[in-house]
Design an enzyme around this catalytic site. Structure first.
Site, short mmCIF file in Angstrom:
data_model
loop_
_atom_site.label_atom_id
_atom_site.label_comp_id
_atom_site.label_asym_id
_atom_site.label_seq_id
_atom_site.Cartn_x
_atom_site.Cartn_y
_atom_site.Cartn_z
N GLY A 122 -19.39 -27.06 -39.79
CA GLY A 122 -18.51 -28.36 -39.83
C GLY A 122 -17.27 -28.02 -40.66
N CYS A 123 -16.93 -29.22 -41.15
CA CYS A 123 -15.45 -29.17 -42.23
C CYS A 123 -15.86 -28.12 -43.09
CB CYS A 123 -15.19 -30.49 -42.74
SG CYS A 123 -13.77 -30.71 -43.77
N PHE A 124 -14.98 -27.26 -43.23
CA PHE A 124 -15.04 -26.22 -44.38
C PHE A 124 -14.88 -26.63 -45.95
CE2 PHE A 124 -10.67 -24.79 -42.92
CZ PHE A 124 -9.88 -25.79 -43.32
N TRP A 125 -14.47 -27.89 -46.05
CA TRP A 125 -14.27 -28.44 -47.45
C TRP A 125 -15.87 -28.41 -48.17
CZ3 TRP A 125 -11.06 -33.34 -45.95
CH2 TRP A 125 -9.87 -32.94 -45.90
N GLU B 46 -14.04 -23.69 -38.07
CA GLU B 46 -13.73 -23.72 -39.60
C GLU B 46 -14.95 -23.21 -40.15
OE1 GLU B 46 -12.88 -27.47 -41.43
OE2 GLU B 46 -11.30 -27.97 -39.65
#
Length: 229
Positions: free
Chosen positions: A50-53, A94
């Site tokens: 998912g979102c790499f953050w 990502e």
């Protein structure tokens, strides 16, 4: 962050959503029965969830991790840009390149944290509010041994039924990793009050501390100025 994520932020602002209302729960899972042989040199694992953050933020708090860089893997260098990857047509996901000291933490334990608290491996081409192949669950194995251990662990987790649903995680071997733009690095630490981070990602760090207290460190290892973009 997709349009679905934008909608989630709007909902958070309108209804004052708190993390416990939206965050995924951690899943307590067994350690892998198989692991890489002990090594003396620094190793790298590249994982997409998912979102790499959030993935970066989790592993920056893991003892034994010496660096965690957000970026892109699975596609060509010329398309490894945030705006292009967001189209979902580049082959990229990502991802996060996790550099670790194998004398302190093993590849298998990295995978255990990845499956348990960093993301939901049963979601196909999505995580939370984000949709598209760029948010797929993928282990980007750096060599045949990493691929072997990851494949065995996925099979093990499937046999135990730990998630109550099939695991959607794929394994892609020896795909290049490209660091993301500088403004994506250390995003969780630098933006702790951003609604997307509060709802989706800070609970993952809290779950890391709860489920893996012996592996949690309060002070994250940050990329800082080591990545340009």
């Amino acid at each position: 962050m997709t349009l679905g994520a934008v909608a989630l932020l709007a909902a958070a602002a309108a209804f004052k959503i708190v993390p416990s209302m939206a965050a995924e729960k951690a899943v307590v899972i067994p350690a892998p029965a198989d692991d890489l042989a002990p090594a003396t040199a620094t190793e790298t694992a590249v994982l997409a969830g998912g979102c790499f953050w959030g993935v970066q933020g989790v592993f920056q708090h893991v003892k034994g991790v010496t660096n965690a860089v957000s970026g892109y893997a699975g596609g060509d260098e010329k398309t490894a840009r945030y705006e292009t990857v967001g189209s979902g047509r580049t082959g990229h996901a990502e991802a996060v390149a996790i550099t670790y000291d194998p004398k302190q933490i093993s590849y298998g334990r990295i995978l255990q944290i990845y499956f348990s608290v960093a993301h939901n491996p049963t979601e196909l081409n999505r995580q939370g509010p984000d949709r598209g192949t760029q948010y797929r669950s993928t282990v980007f194995a750096q060599n045949d041994e990493q691929a072997r251990v990851a494949k065995a662990y996925i099979a093990q987790l499937g046999q135990t039924g730990s998630f109550g649903a099939p695991i959607a995680t794929t394994i892609e071997l020896q795909k290049r990793f490209f660091p993301a733009e500088a403004y994506h690095q250390d995003y969780l630490t630098l933006n702790p009050n951003q609604p997307y981070i509060v709802i989706n990602d800070l609970p993952k760090v809290a779950n890391l501390q709860k489920v893996f207290p012996e592996r949690y460190r309060a002070d994250p290892v940050l990329v800082g100025k080591r990545v340009s973009g």
